[in-house]
Design an enzyme around this catalytic site. Structure first.
Site, PDB file in Angstrom:
ATOM      1  N   GLU A 132      10.641  -4.606   4.273  1.00  0.00           N
ATOM      2  CA  GLU A 132      10.705  -6.027   3.916  1.00  0.00           C
ATOM      3  C   GLU A 132      10.345  -6.211   2.442  1.00  0.00           C
ATOM      4  O   GLU A 132      11.021  -6.923   1.686  1.00  0.00           O
ATOM      5  CB  GLU A 132       9.722  -6.850   4.764  1.00  0.00           C
ATOM      6  CG  GLU A 132      10.058  -6.935   6.237  1.00  0.00           C
ATOM      7  CD  GLU A 132       9.385  -5.853   7.063  1.00  0.00           C
ATOM      8  OE1 GLU A 132       9.121  -4.752   6.526  1.00  0.00           O
ATOM      9  OE2 GLU A 132       9.146  -6.105   8.263  1.00  0.00           O
ATOM     10  N   LYS A 146       0.840  -1.197   0.000  1.00  0.00           N
ATOM     11  CA  LYS A 146       0.000   0.000   0.000  1.00  0.00           C
ATOM     12  C   LYS A 146       0.881   1.254   0.000  1.00  0.00           C
ATOM     13  O   LYS A 146       0.717   2.152  -0.800  1.00  0.00           O
ATOM     14  CB  LYS A 146      -0.920  -0.035   1.226  1.00  0.00           C
ATOM     15  CG  LYS A 146      -1.819   1.160   1.339  1.00  0.00           C
ATOM     16  CD  LYS A 146      -2.764   1.057   2.524  1.00  0.00           C
ATOM     17  CE  LYS A 146      -3.464   2.393   2.726  1.00  0.00           C
ATOM     18  NZ  LYS A 146      -4.354   2.420   3.865  1.00  0.00           N
ATOM     19  N   LYS A 170       9.552  -0.585  13.799  1.00  0.00           N
ATOM     20  CA  LYS A 170      10.069  -0.339  12.437  1.00  0.00           C
ATOM     21  C   LYS A 170      11.186   0.691  12.490  1.00  0.00           C
ATOM     22  O   LYS A 170      12.231   0.537  11.874  1.00  0.00           O
ATOM     23  CB  LYS A 170       8.956   0.234  11.544  1.00  0.00           C
ATOM     24  CG  LYS A 170       7.955  -0.746  11.031  1.00  0.00           C
ATOM     25  CD  LYS A 170       7.097  -0.017   9.980  1.00  0.00           C
ATOM     26  CE  LYS A 170       5.784  -0.709   9.735  1.00  0.00           C
ATOM     27  NZ  LYS A 170       4.903   0.050   8.848  1.00  0.00           N
ATOM     28  N   GLU A 197      -4.422  -6.198  15.028  1.00  0.00           N
ATOM     29  CA  GLU A 197      -3.911  -4.903  14.559  1.00  0.00           C
ATOM     30  C   GLU A 197      -5.032  -3.859  14.629  1.00  0.00           C
ATOM     31  O   GLU A 197      -4.790  -2.675  14.827  1.00  0.00           O
ATOM     32  CB  GLU A 197      -3.351  -5.007  13.134  1.00  0.00           C
ATOM     33  CG  GLU A 197      -2.377  -3.888  12.794  1.00  0.00           C
ATOM     34  CD  GLU A 197      -1.657  -4.048  11.463  1.00  0.00           C
ATOM     35  OE1 GLU A 197      -2.300  -3.927  10.412  1.00  0.00           O
ATOM     36  OE2 GLU A 197      -0.436  -4.293  11.470  1.00  0.00           O
ATOM     37  N   HIS A 225      -4.630 -32.849  18.192  1.00  0.00           N
ATOM     38  CA  HIS A 225      -3.493 -33.678  18.604  1.00  0.00           C
ATOM     39  C   HIS A 225      -2.327 -32.820  19.063  1.00  0.00           C
ATOM     40  O   HIS A 225      -1.193 -33.300  19.130  1.00  0.00           O
ATOM     41  CB  HIS A 225      -3.087 -34.585  17.444  1.00  0.00           C
ATOM     42  CG  HIS A 225      -4.204 -35.502  17.037  1.00  0.00           C
ATOM     43  ND1 HIS A 225      -4.433 -36.710  17.669  1.00  0.00           N
ATOM     44  CD2 HIS A 225      -5.199 -35.341  16.141  1.00  0.00           C
ATOM     45  CE1 HIS A 225      -5.508 -37.274  17.138  1.00  0.00           C
ATOM     46  NE2 HIS A 225      -6.006 -36.465  16.207  1.00  0.00           N
ATOM     47  N   GLY A 262      -4.808  -1.657   4.940  1.00  0.00           N
ATOM     48  CA  GLY A 262      -4.033  -2.811   4.456  1.00  0.00           C
ATOM     49  C   GLY A 262      -4.685  -4.143   4.775  1.00  0.00           C
ATOM     50  O   GLY A 262      -4.826  -5.019   3.923  1.00  0.00           O
ATOM     51  N   ARG A 263      -5.117  -4.306   6.024  1.00  0.00           N
ATOM     52  CA  ARG A 263      -5.669  -5.608   6.440  1.00  0.00           C
ATOM     53  C   ARG A 263      -7.095  -5.832   5.946  1.00  0.00           C
ATOM     54  O   ARG A 263      -7.694  -6.859   6.224  1.00  0.00           O
ATOM     55  CB  ARG A 263      -5.571  -5.752   7.960  1.00  0.00           C
ATOM     56  CG  ARG A 263      -6.201  -4.613   8.744  1.00  0.00           C
ATOM     57  CD  ARG A 263      -5.798  -4.661  10.205  1.00  0.00           C
ATOM     58  NE  ARG A 263      -6.274  -3.501  10.949  1.00  0.00           N
ATOM     59  CZ  ARG A 263      -5.641  -2.343  11.053  1.00  0.00           C
ATOM     60  NH1 ARG A 263      -4.488  -2.177  10.443  1.00  0.00           N
ATOM     61  NH2 ARG A 263      -6.140  -1.362  11.776  1.00  0.00           N
TER      62      ARG A 263
HETATM   63  O1  F6P Z   1       3.495  -2.974   9.743  1.00  0.00           O
HETATM   64  C1  F6P Z   1       2.111  -3.036   9.646  1.00  0.00           C
HETATM   65  C2  F6P Z   1       1.624  -2.683   8.299  1.00  0.00           C
HETATM   66  O2  F6P Z   1       1.626  -1.302   8.163  1.00  0.00           O
HETATM   67  C3  F6P Z   1       0.251  -3.272   8.068  1.00  0.00           C
HETATM   68  O3  F6P Z   1      -0.759  -2.494   8.578  1.00  0.00           O
HETATM   69  C4  F6P Z   1       0.231  -3.437   6.595  1.00  0.00           C
HETATM   70  O4  F6P Z   1      -0.754  -4.327   6.179  1.00  0.00           O
HETATM   71  C5  F6P Z   1       1.624  -3.932   6.348  1.00  0.00           C
HETATM   72  O5  F6P Z   1       2.424  -3.216   7.261  1.00  0.00           O
HETATM   73  C6  F6P Z   1       2.140  -3.770   4.953  1.00  0.00           C
HETATM   74  O6  F6P Z   1       2.085  -2.441   4.543  1.00  0.00           O
HETATM   75  P1  F6P Z   1       2.237  -2.053   3.030  1.00  0.00           P
HETATM   76  O7  F6P Z   1       1.112  -2.678   2.269  1.00  0.00           O
HETATM   77  O8  F6P Z   1       2.199  -0.559   2.995  1.00  0.00           O
HETATM   78  O9  F6P Z   1       3.555  -2.592   2.550  1.00  0.00           O
END
Ligand code: F6P
Length: 541
Positions: free
Chosen positions: A206, A200, A505, A345, A376, A259-260
């Protein structure tokens, strides 16, 4: 509000001697009264300790929190995400028919439909082979690089809809651990692989790091034509351009999609590629049907509201700190992880919308695994541990494997047996008789009976649906989204921001130089000791 909270506490105290099994003995009609169905999706909450008075009081609580008004505010695009000054409109991504949703004086539906069509023609061309690789071949594999909301939804839904896959194979890379991308790309051919970079913000470290690795992998095989194997999903079109993604391969969405909550739009592109237009649209319409239900059903017969109120009852009134998501559906294996982000979240907040401390526990810990595997592993604690964990079972009437229907019968039997066992337990007398039947000596009977006793009276809810179709999946996900919203409204918190992920972060960015040889004596002894261990250097202090 406080008066209602204390009424709930008093009611719980007054009724806690009555077990769930007693409630069934007292009311033959309990299943009918404490279950609710909409469009084939049934929520059975009769195996909880709620009675009519408790439920009515919870509904009063929802009314006092002005839940119906809050629902309308969300759907009509008010800026209810107050800390980010944004509307919350994932529901607009799946709105059907002639919906009109205004944001800042503009109807956003035409733009959403246009993007959906772009996604569909891109996915369609990829699926049919019309969209060719740099060397004129067919794309066989798609790798989605994203994390959190840009990963968990598509991962969960792709697996859930495996019987509907008829497109290129979809793979997912999320972790910055180089092992993730290495293991994924190792089995793939860059000549026939498309990489989707989903973020987003298009700044998440990452995702950006994995994207660079993937682009280098493509370049090594395709040189300058690597960009023909790239696509992106983001709200930040300027940043996608900087990364060299051709604009016709960029699928944008607005910042009012969290995002979620984003798998319904461009973030769902890999799902669309895997299952095709009809199935993707069926998933959207399942969610839209739940949206309609959430907006129009009265609170007493409203599935997301009921599920939310049950959550409030369990966490705030009964004091249960966690809830377990237990899909008896192997293809929902990633649902617990998906719901962890959606729920924790969203509602893992300690201040109200006004910034005051919340006065009671907010979001519970959400965890789980598919049944029967969990049986199990950790069900021992569910049945005989000292903590009570409300269980949420999911089960389909039918599987997708008609030839293995006997296995599906066994799956259903296990699911129902678990909720029965949690509720009924096994009394000490029964345990004693069992020990006796197993030939335990008289002197040892008491001790053995203690081990064989199950306290029972442990609550569960069950969601039952005809089959895990795209439509049913859409309904289930939207149900949980609105449940999270319901609980958030009652706690008076903002379910749509996530400031709590920021500090870690920032510190990670500061920490990196230390792992690459820089010194920072201001860090604590533990951090410096661990840096030394992980870099093989001498501790700085
Ligand atoms: O670190 C949390 C977060 O901001 C989430 O809310 C989000 O879904 C995820 O990182 C990834 O964010 P992006 O889609 O901006 O890479």
């Amino acid at each position: 509000m406080n008066k209602i909270w204390s009424e709930l506490v008093k009611h719980h105290r007054r009724t806690s001697a009555t077990t769930i099994a007693n409630l069934f003995e007292m009311d033959q009609n309990r299943f009918n009264a404490f279950s609710c169905e909409t469009d084939g999706l049934l929520l059975d909450f009769s195996k909880t300790s709620l009675d009519e008075t408790g439920l009515n009081t919870l509904i009063e609580l929802a009314q006092q929190a002005q839940l119906p008004e809050r629902i309308q505010e969300m759907f009509r695009g008010d800026a209810i995400n107050v800390t980010e000054g944004r509307a919350v409109l994932h529901t607009a991504l799946r709105a059907q028919g002639g919906a009109v949703v205004m944001v800042d004086g503009e109807d956003v539906i035409p733009g959403i439909r246009h993007t959906l069509q772009q996604m569909e023609s891109f996915a369609g061309a990829l699926r049919s082979g019309e969209l060719k690789t740099a060397t004129g071949a067919r794309f066989t594999d798609v790798v989605n690089i994203g994390i959190g909301g840009s990963d968990l939804g598509p991962v969960m839904a792709t697996l859930a809809l495996a019987p509907y896959h008829d497109g290129p194979r979809c793979h997912y890379v999320s972790n910055v651990d180089g092992a993730d991308i290495t293991d994924c790309l190792d089995g793939l051919d860059p000549q026939t692989t498309l990489i989707i970079i989903a973020s987003k913000s298009f700044t998440t470290i990452e995702t950006m790091t994995n994207a660079e690795t993937a682009i280098a992998w493509l370049r090594a095989a395709l040189g300058d034509r690597a960009s023909e194997h790239l696509a992106a999903v983001s709200t930040a079109m300027d940043r996608t351009a900087e990364m060299g993604i051709p604009p016709e391969r960029v699928f944008g969405f607005a910042d009012w999609v969290g995002g979620r909550y984003s798998l319904w739009g461009p973030v769902g592109l890999p799902i669309l590629i895997a299952v095709g237009r009809e199935n993707f649209r069926a998933m959207l319409s399942g969610a839209a049907v739940m949206d309609q239900h959430f907006q129009s059903a009265d609170l007493r017969h409203n599935l997301p509201v009921l599920l939310g109120l049950i959550g409030i009852w369990h966490s705030n009134i009964c004091g249960y700190a966690t809830r377990a998501i237990l899909p008896y559906e192997q293809r929902l294996a990633r649902l617990p992880a998906y719901l962890q982000q959606l729920d924790m979240e969203s509602n893992g907040k300690r201040v109200t919308l006004e910034g005051a401390p919340v006065s009671r526990a907010s979001g519970p810990i959400v965890w789980g695994e598919p049944g029967t595997n969990g049986q199990h592993a950790f069900y021992q604690l569910l049945h005989q541990g000292t903590q009570v964990v409300p269980a949420e079972f999911l089960i389909a009437a039918e599987g997708h494997e008609p030839k293995l229907s006997h296995q599906h019968d066994l799956l259903k039997a296990n699911c129902l047996a678990q909720s029965e066992a949690l509720m009924r337990g096994r009394s000490t007398e029964q345990a004693r008789a069992l020990a006796q039947s197993r030939g335990i000596a008289e002197a040892d009977l008491g001790r053995m009976a203690a081990h064989l006793t199950f306290p029972g009276n442990r609550p569960s809810v069950t969601l039952a649906y005809p089959r895990l179709t795209p439509f049913a999946l859409g309904q289930i996900i939207a149900l949980y989204e609105h449940r999270v919203f319901t609980e958030g409204v009652i706690w008076g918190i903002n379910s749509f921001d996530q400031w709590g992920v920021e500090l870690g972060k920032e510190l990670a960015v500061d920490m990196l130089p230390l792992l690459q040889g820089a010194k920072d004596a201001s860090k604590d002894g533990s951090t410096l000791g661990l840096v030394a261990k992980l870099t093989g250097s001498k501790p700085a202090i």
